[in-house]
Design an enzyme around this catalytic site. Structure first.
Site, PDB file in Angstrom:
ATOM      1  N   LYS A 248    -105.086 -78.128 -43.430  1.00 46.88           N
ATOM      2  CA  LYS A 248    -105.464 -76.714 -43.449  1.00 46.88           C
ATOM      3  C   LYS A 248    -106.965 -76.563 -43.229  1.00 46.88           C
ATOM      4  O   LYS A 248    -107.747 -77.409 -43.681  1.00 46.88           O
ATOM      5  CB  LYS A 248    -105.122 -76.087 -44.812  1.00 46.88           C
ATOM      6  CG  LYS A 248    -103.667 -75.923 -45.134  1.00 46.88           C
ATOM      7  CD  LYS A 248    -103.519 -75.322 -46.530  1.00 46.88           C
ATOM      8  CE  LYS A 248    -102.076 -75.180 -46.945  1.00 46.88           C
ATOM      9  NZ  LYS A 248    -101.378 -74.114 -46.209  1.00 46.88           N
ATOM     10  N   ARG A 322     -90.599 -76.268 -48.240  1.00 48.94           N
ATOM     11  CA  ARG A 322     -89.161 -76.169 -47.968  1.00 48.94           C
ATOM     12  C   ARG A 322     -88.489 -77.534 -47.993  1.00 48.94           C
ATOM     13  O   ARG A 322     -87.280 -77.635 -48.230  1.00 48.94           O
ATOM     14  CB  ARG A 322     -88.938 -75.462 -46.627  1.00 48.94           C
ATOM     15  CG  ARG A 322     -89.440 -76.201 -45.420  1.00 48.94           C
ATOM     16  CD  ARG A 322     -89.651 -75.297 -44.209  1.00 48.94           C
ATOM     17  NE  ARG A 322     -90.770 -74.376 -44.429  1.00 48.94           N
ATOM     18  CZ  ARG A 322     -91.140 -73.459 -43.550  1.00 48.94           C
ATOM     19  NH1 ARG A 322     -90.490 -73.335 -42.408  1.00 48.94           N
ATOM     20  NH2 ARG A 322     -92.158 -72.669 -43.804  1.00 48.94           N
TER      21      ARG A 322
END
Length: 471
Positions: A248, A322
């Site tokens: 990120k 997820r």
């Protein structure tokens, strides 16, 4: 402050509401119209307000003295269209003392909740404020003191866990918080950690967390009668998310201590359920990992096995939540519970679509979504249903595996993330996914800046109606 292996739950909100008290100062709420009427009913009070600038505007507070200069009465401005949590401003605007709600409060219960939520303070790393300097509210007549306290305490648990930085809230500390909560309510807890995750078939939880020096784990807590209806809560517990090898940018990494907000909210909700002794068998599953960068980090393009047996191509290592949830959802689904609810700080797409205050929910169960949206409206804890639009499932196709963890094209990110996780739930009576933010970018009435409890008051409302205590 060094990391701690034990966790003390925030007591701020438990002290802000008392059952009764003598000589509590009354608080009367009024809008501009009611303030004009004050001129006829109490000229002295009206004159004092004019001198101090009180006009009944939203959130204004007027402190009215008696003849001896002591505080005798408080006026609270409602404005023209008061928000449900506006009374939360009383928690930060009143001086020390004990107060009670007087006239003009349309919903005393909601006012009490707002006051308690507005009383929350996170002081782990600062000099604590003197408790005696904070205002205290007498629980309004006809309002369940225990119910308000458990709701506020559950929210405080969620907020605390999110607010603690990752250096003091790793997988160890998240486990400690779960163990302390389990001990408080006499729940059972077991933890599968490190390489034991591979031996017991949780390969994606292990893959996401293996690069960290802090071992990944699956926290498994159970409470309630074995024969009661089964409700399982699954919370994303990514204690810090660098993005992995798909690193990120620093601006996006700044708040990644909150990436375990799903687990924090699940534990807050679990507290409410257990404290109320709802008639259900509760299970809480938290895959607790740190998504770090190291030589053994999982890579873009890797194909991972899953507990379900499906193979998953890693399209992006920053879509790790997820992956860990998929193994946990599969495990939850194996015992065929009546309901599985997962909460996760899953996608930026959800925030782009609905902003920070309105979490999207996904489910095939129309009645569950209707009930939850109605509860969100009633409890001032709103949610908004988005569709599990089946045609978008093709966006998750992989040329080398059963499914990819990200969609092609970058569209409908919140929906495709939910569709990915739906693949791992088959046998539960119902499943609901909440894509929460778990954060307040700025303070508002009853909602301080920082970690936030999202959707759990609404969920508790629904579960209380479906599985009432004593049933």
């Amino acid at each position: 402050m060094p990391a701690s292996r034990s966790f003390a739950f925030n007591q701020t909100v438990s002290r802000c509401l008392v059952k009764d008290a003598k000589n509590a100062v009354p608080i009367d709420a009024m809008d501009a119209k009611a303030f004009k009427g004050l001129k006829k009913s109490d000229k002295a009070a009206h004159g004092w307000c004019e001198q101090t600038g009180f006009k009944g505007s939203a959130g204004q507070i007027a402190l009215l003295p008696d003849g001896n200069g002591k505080l005798a009465r408080v006026l609270f401005g409602l404005g023209d269209d008061p928000a449900p949590f506006l009374p939360g401003k009383l928690a930060t605007g009143l001086p020390a003392g004990t107060f009670r709600l007087g006239e003009g409060f349309e919903d005393p219960r909601m006012a009490a909740i707002a006051f308690c939520l507005g009383s929350y303070r996170f002081e782990r790393y600062t000099k604590p404020k003197d408790e005696k300097s904070s205002p205290v509210l007498v629980c309004p007549q006809g309002v369940d003191h225990a119910e308000i306290s458990r709701i506020a305490s559950g929210a405080a648990i969620a907020r605390d866990l999110v607010n603690i930085p990752a250096n003091d809230m790793g997988p160890d500390e998240l486990e400690a918080a779960a163990r302390d909560l389990a001990a408080t309510h006499k729940a059972k807890i077991k933890v599968i950690s490190g390489d034991a995750l591979l031996k017991q078939n949780f390969p994606m939880i292990h893959a996401v967390g293996r690069a960290s020096t802090r071992a990944p784990r699956l926290i498994d807590m159970t409470w309630g009668p074995a024969k009661a209806p089964k409700v399982t809560l699954v919370g994303k517990g990514v204690v810090f998310d660098t993005g992995g090898l798909d690193l990120k940018p620093s601006a996006f990494m700044r708040l990644m201590k909150k990436d375990m907000g799903g687990s924090a909210n699940v534990l807050g909700l679990a507290h409410m359920i257990m404290d109320a002794k709802l008639n259900l068998r509760l299970r809480v599953l938290i895959p607790a990992v740190e998504n770090s960068v190291a030589g053994d980090a999982f890579r873009p393009g890797d194909v991972l096995p899953s507990r379900k047996g499906l193979t998953v191509e890693v399209g992006n290592t920053d879509a790790e939540g997820r992956l860990v949830l998929a193994d946990a959802l599969t495990y939850a689904d194996e015992e065929k519970p009546d309901l599985i609810v997962d909460l996760a700080t899953l996608t930026g797409a959800a925030r782009v679509a609905l902003g920070p205050d309105l979490p999207p929910i996904f489910s095939r169960d129309d009645k569950l979504c209707e009930d939850l949206q109605a509860a969100g409206e009633a409890e001032n804890d709103p949610v908004w249903r988005l569709p599990l639009y089946k045609p978008y499932a093709k966006l998750l196709k992989s040329p080398v595996a059963d499914v990819c963890n990200i969609s092609s094209g970058g569209h409908a990110g919140a929906i495709t993330a939910a569709l990915f996780m739906e693949k791992f739930v088959e046998d539960a009576g119902a499943w609901l996914h909440g894509d929460i933010f778990a954060w307040r970018p700025s303070s508002d009435a009853g909602r301080p800046e920082g970690g936030e409890a999202h959707a759990i008051r609404a969920l508790y409302h629904v579960l209380s109606a479906r599985y009432p205590s004593g049933a």
